[in-house]
Design an enzyme around this catalytic site. Structure first.
Site, PDB file in Angstrom:
ATOM      1  N   GLU A 171       0.810  -1.222   0.000  1.00 23.76           N
ATOM      2  CA  GLU A 171       0.000   0.000   0.000  1.00 23.76           C
ATOM      3  C   GLU A 171       0.839   1.266   0.000  1.00 23.76           C
ATOM      4  O   GLU A 171       0.369   2.333  -0.404  1.00 23.76           O
ATOM      5  CB  GLU A 171      -0.931   0.021   1.221  1.00 23.76           C
ATOM      6  CG  GLU A 171      -2.018  -1.044   1.202  1.00 23.76           C
ATOM      7  CD  GLU A 171      -1.617  -2.309   1.951  1.00 23.76           C
ATOM      8  OE1 GLU A 171      -2.500  -2.904   2.586  1.00 23.76           O
ATOM      9  OE2 GLU A 171      -0.430  -2.701   1.903  1.00 23.76           O
ATOM     10  N   GLU A 214       9.487  -8.268  -8.069  1.00 25.18           N
ATOM     11  CA  GLU A 214      10.920  -8.194  -7.804  1.00 25.18           C
ATOM     12  C   GLU A 214      11.240  -8.682  -6.389  1.00 25.18           C
ATOM     13  O   GLU A 214      10.389  -8.678  -5.513  1.00 25.18           O
ATOM     14  CB  GLU A 214      11.404  -6.759  -8.014  1.00 25.18           C
ATOM     15  CG  GLU A 214      11.137  -6.255  -9.434  1.00 25.18           C
ATOM     16  CD  GLU A 214      11.640  -4.850  -9.699  1.00 25.18           C
ATOM     17  OE1 GLU A 214      12.579  -4.403  -9.000  1.00 25.18           O
ATOM     18  OE2 GLU A 214      11.101  -4.194 -10.618  1.00 25.18           O
ATOM     19  N   MET A 277      15.175  -5.864 -17.980  1.00 22.66           N
ATOM     20  CA  MET A 277      15.421  -4.549 -17.371  1.00 22.66           C
ATOM     21  C   MET A 277      16.914  -4.208 -17.435  1.00 22.66           C
ATOM     22  O   MET A 277      17.625  -4.228 -16.433  1.00 22.66           O
ATOM     23  CB  MET A 277      14.881  -4.527 -15.945  1.00 22.66           C
ATOM     24  CG  MET A 277      13.363  -4.683 -15.897  1.00 22.66           C
ATOM     25  SD  MET A 277      12.642  -4.514 -14.236  1.00 22.66           S
ATOM     26  CE  MET A 277      13.035  -6.122 -13.545  1.00 22.66           C
ATOM     27  N   THR A 278      17.357  -3.884 -18.638  1.00 21.54           N
ATOM     28  CA  THR A 278      18.781  -3.670 -18.907  1.00 21.54           C
ATOM     29  C   THR A 278      19.185  -2.227 -18.582  1.00 21.54           C
ATOM     30  O   THR A 278      19.513  -1.436 -19.474  1.00 21.54           O
ATOM     31  CB  THR A 278      19.091  -4.021 -20.371  1.00 21.54           C
ATOM     32  OG1 THR A 278      18.036  -3.533 -21.216  1.00 21.54           O
ATOM     33  CG2 THR A 278      19.206  -5.508 -20.558  1.00 21.54           C
ATOM     34  N   GLU A 280      20.385   0.376 -14.748  1.00 23.05           N
ATOM     35  CA  GLU A 280      20.719   0.476 -13.319  1.00 23.05           C
ATOM     36  C   GLU A 280      22.034  -0.205 -12.947  1.00 23.05           C
ATOM     37  O   GLU A 280      22.190  -0.695 -11.837  1.00 23.05           O
ATOM     38  CB  GLU A 280      19.587  -0.031 -12.423  1.00 23.05           C
ATOM     39  CG  GLU A 280      18.414   0.931 -12.304  1.00 23.05           C
ATOM     40  CD  GLU A 280      18.735   2.202 -11.514  1.00 23.05           C
ATOM     41  OE1 GLU A 280      18.692   2.204 -10.271  1.00 23.05           O
ATOM     42  OE2 GLU A 280      19.060   3.220 -12.173  1.00 23.05           O
ATOM     43  N   TRP A 401      12.125   2.957 -19.478  1.00 18.77           N
ATOM     44  CA  TRP A 401      11.841   3.255 -18.077  1.00 18.77           C
ATOM     45  C   TRP A 401      12.529   4.589 -17.772  1.00 18.77           C
ATOM     46  O   TRP A 401      13.727   4.649 -17.681  1.00 18.77           O
ATOM     47  CB  TRP A 401      12.360   2.164 -17.137  1.00 18.77           C
ATOM     48  CG  TRP A 401      12.097   2.575 -15.713  1.00 18.77           C
ATOM     49  CD1 TRP A 401      12.953   3.223 -14.863  1.00 18.77           C
ATOM     50  CD2 TRP A 401      10.867   2.404 -14.999  1.00 18.77           C
ATOM     51  NE1 TRP A 401      12.343   3.471 -13.665  1.00 18.77           N
ATOM     52  CE2 TRP A 401      11.063   2.983 -13.726  1.00 18.77           C
ATOM     53  CE3 TRP A 401       9.632   1.842 -15.321  1.00 18.77           C
ATOM     54  CZ2 TRP A 401      10.043   3.006 -12.756  1.00 18.77           C
ATOM     55  CZ3 TRP A 401       8.632   1.853 -14.361  1.00 18.77           C
ATOM     56  CH2 TRP A 401       8.843   2.429 -13.098  1.00 18.77           C
TER      57      TRP A 401
END
Length: 427
Positions: A171, A214, A277-278, A280, A401
């Site tokens: 939440e 994740e 998610m390539t 970071e 992203w």
């Protein structure tokens, strides 16, 4: 084309050399009025091949139809034109750009409901899918919803496929291993969430579901695979698709909480599409480096296509950079900034931008108040390298992203290089 600024260059000189207006170069690159150029800065210079002078009574639809193009393509080539703003007789529209498009692919992007509308509208003509971030779930499996109706209306207007994102957030909007483990250990909670999701997707006209779970404990990975299978089996009879976001792995047994349950082979067989998610590598608490160094991105994607059909894979592209104070201190947080803010900062500090050939990413340093600062970000050159890698590997497309920050030259580059696969037409 991409032009790299040299010492002594002026915008007026570059505009004259290529026969385009200074205003168009500023618009295509998100430059402020009077913003100075920076040595090493990349500029996208789009050269019109065919133009049209607007006549009284013209609409985007009739101009596009007469030119044998879509309204989306017309908007891609004319970034200052919007759906709501009437055309002005006498204004010149670009119908076609010089050169041939290099590739055809899907383009997606993640967005929060509070996105700036001007920033969003600049990207919408280029998007195959817009991913609305994010629904979550409570301890009992009931959904935590978001205010998404405005975005859905824009998706319909632009003919963009809308994807509902379900993330393993609580939440408070936080990812939590405990929270996702609690959910995956109870089929009643999962069924409650899936039933509500299918209803929400059908009622609101989403194209499908994107699952972003994740930090899943390894002990829960089989339950995660089963949850994805149930989701797919509920989506497919309704003509809906399942996409799953996956951490950037380079081998199957890569250790760490982020990777343990993200089995490329198994999830790739379940899902219709996956997002790798390539990004970071450079991150908030890490040492200064590119956010998405090409050599690391390539290693992930090469492993990805060894386990998953390439036509299912979306390459993740970051739309941001980071700003570090040196020397690096792991307890000191790097600040995030947009790619356009990075270029403006370089101009304000009199820094020269360098392009790292290995990472295929721009960077610069400057000194202020006795402190040394370093910035890594993305520009047209780094995006072009990523797009060409996606093409080389036969990927389905790329997904950003995220779309919360302006990045005008990215869209200018796409208008020149990419034929975007789209699901619908602008209405």
């Amino acid at each position: 084309m991409i032009y790299v600024v040299k010492p002594g260059d002026s915008l007026a000189q570059i505009a004259r050399e290529y026969g385009v207006s200074e205003a168009r170069i500023r618009s295509d690159n998100g430059l402020l009025v009077e913003q100075p150029l920076v040595p090493g800065q990349a500029l996208v210079v789009l050269i019109p091949q065919q133009t049209y002078r607007v006549q009284t009574g013209d609409t985007l639809s009739n101009i596009a139809a007469s030119a044998g193009m879509t309204v989306a393509e017309l908007l891609q080539n004319n970034p200052t034109v919007t759906l709501e703003q009437p055309l002005v007789p006498g204004e010149i529209l670009t119908l076609r750009l010089a050169g041939e498009k290099e590739m055809t692919m899907t383009v997606g992007g993640y967005v929060y409901p509070y996105v700036n509308q001007t920033v969003l509208e600049r990207s919408m003509p280029f998007l195959t899918n817009l991913f609305v971030f994010s629904y979550g779930f409570r301890e009992d499996g009931t959904l935590v919803g978001i205010q998404d109706r405005g975005l859905l209306a824009q998706g319909r207007a632009f003919g963009t496929g809308m994807m509902l994102v379900l993330a393993s957030i609580d939440e408070n909007g936080s990812f939590s291993s405990r929270h996702v483990s609690h959910f995956l250990k109870d089929e009643t909670r999962q069924n409650r969430a899936l039933e509500a999701l299918i209803q929400e997707i059908l009622e609101k006209g989403y194209r499908g579901l994107d699952v972003d779970f994740e930090y899943i404990p390894e002990e829960d990975k089989e339950a995660f695979f089963a949850f994805l299978g149930k989701a797919r089996d509920l989506l497919h009879p309704n003509g809906l698709i399942l996409q799953v976001a996956l951490a950037p792995k380079t081998h199957a047994d890569q250790p760490g909480l982020l990777y343990a349950a993200h089995d490329y082979e198994i999830i790739g067989a379940i899902a219709d599409e996956v997002l790798l998610m390539t990004y970071e590598w450079g991150y908030t608490y890490g040492p200064p480096m590119a956010v998405a160094p090409l050599q690391k991105v390539k290693a992930v994607l090469e492993y990805g296509v060894s386990e998953i059909p390439p036509w299912k894979i979306q390459m993740g592209i970051p739309n941001y950079g980071y700003h570090w104070t040196l020397p690096y201190n792991p307890n000191q947080q790097a600040s995030i900034l947009s790619n356009q803010e990075a270029v403006l900062l370089a101009a304000q500090e009199g820094a020269e931008i360098h392009f790292d050939q290995t990472a295929q990413s721009p960077t610069f340093r400057y000194i202020q108040g006795g402190e040394t600062h370093q910035v890594w970000f993305e520009d047209a050159r780094s995006i072009q390298a990523k797009l060409r890698l996606a093409q080389e590997l036969g990927l389905h497309g790329v997904t950003y992203w995220n779309l919360m920050r302006p990045f005008a030259q990215n869209w200018a580059l796409l208008s020149e290089l990419v034929q975007v696969r789209r699901w619908g037409h602008i209405v």
